[in-house]
Design a protein around this motif. Structure first.
Motif, mmCIF file in Angstrom:
data_model
loop_
_atom_site.group_PDB
_atom_site.id
_atom_site.type_symbol
_atom_site.label_atom_id
_atom_site.label_comp_id
_atom_site.label_asym_id
_atom_site.label_seq_id
_atom_site.Cartn_x
_atom_site.Cartn_y
_atom_site.Cartn_z
ATOM 1 N N LYS A 1 -28.048 14.515 29.347
ATOM 2 C CA LYS A 1 -28.425 14.060 28.021
ATOM 3 C C LYS A 1 -29.844 13.679 27.957
ATOM 4 N N TYR B 1 -25.061 20.035 20.620
ATOM 5 C CA TYR B 1 -25.161 18.697 20.218
ATOM 6 C C TYR B 1 -23.877 18.280 19.924
ATOM 7 N N ASN C 1 -17.963 11.261 22.384
ATOM 8 C CA ASN C 1 -18.562 10.313 23.369
ATOM 9 C C ASN C 1 -18.282 11.176 24.788
ATOM 10 N N ASP D 1 -31.842 13.224 20.193
ATOM 11 C CA ASP D 1 -30.635 12.836 19.447
ATOM 12 C C ASP D 1 -30.993 12.994 17.870
ATOM 13 N N TYR E 1 -27.385 17.434 24.241
ATOM 14 C CA TYR E 1 -27.225 17.787 25.895
ATOM 15 C C TYR E 1 -27.676 19.288 26.344
ATOM 16 N N LYS F 1 -31.915 11.906 25.144
ATOM 17 C CA LYS F 1 -31.951 10.967 24.046
ATOM 18 C C LYS F 1 -33.079 11.115 23.157
ATOM 19 N N SER G 1 -25.438 13.653 19.693
ATOM 20 C CA SER G 1 -26.093 13.471 21.088
ATOM 21 C C SER G 1 -26.489 14.792 21.557
#
Length: 73
Positions: A32, A54, A58, A37, A44, A34, A42
């Protein structure tokens, strides 16, 4: 008897070759980031194949994105 053992060994090698050829390989290992984002999405990055994705769920993406291509703008 030794010829029979050799035949079983050769069959085992051939079967394991074809079985392994169908396996997906190493598999994606998502990390990940951040800083990239976007709102609830999120970002990755996969360290195994280099794919980027994206996701709004979760956790990491569920499948490999290395074969996905984007359309030109």
């Amino acid at each position: 008897m030794p010829l029979l053992l050799l035949a079983f060994f050769v069959v085992f090698l051939v079967a394991s070759y074809f079985w392994r050829r169908k396996s997906p390989g190493r598999g994606c290992r998502w990390r990940k980031d951040k800083t990239r984002d976007k709102g609830s999405l999120s970002f990755y990055h996969c360290v195994a194949c280099g794919a980027e994705a994206y996701t709004a769920t979760n956790g990491t993406p569920k499948d490999c994105k290395s074969k996905v291509t984007s359309r030109p703008l």
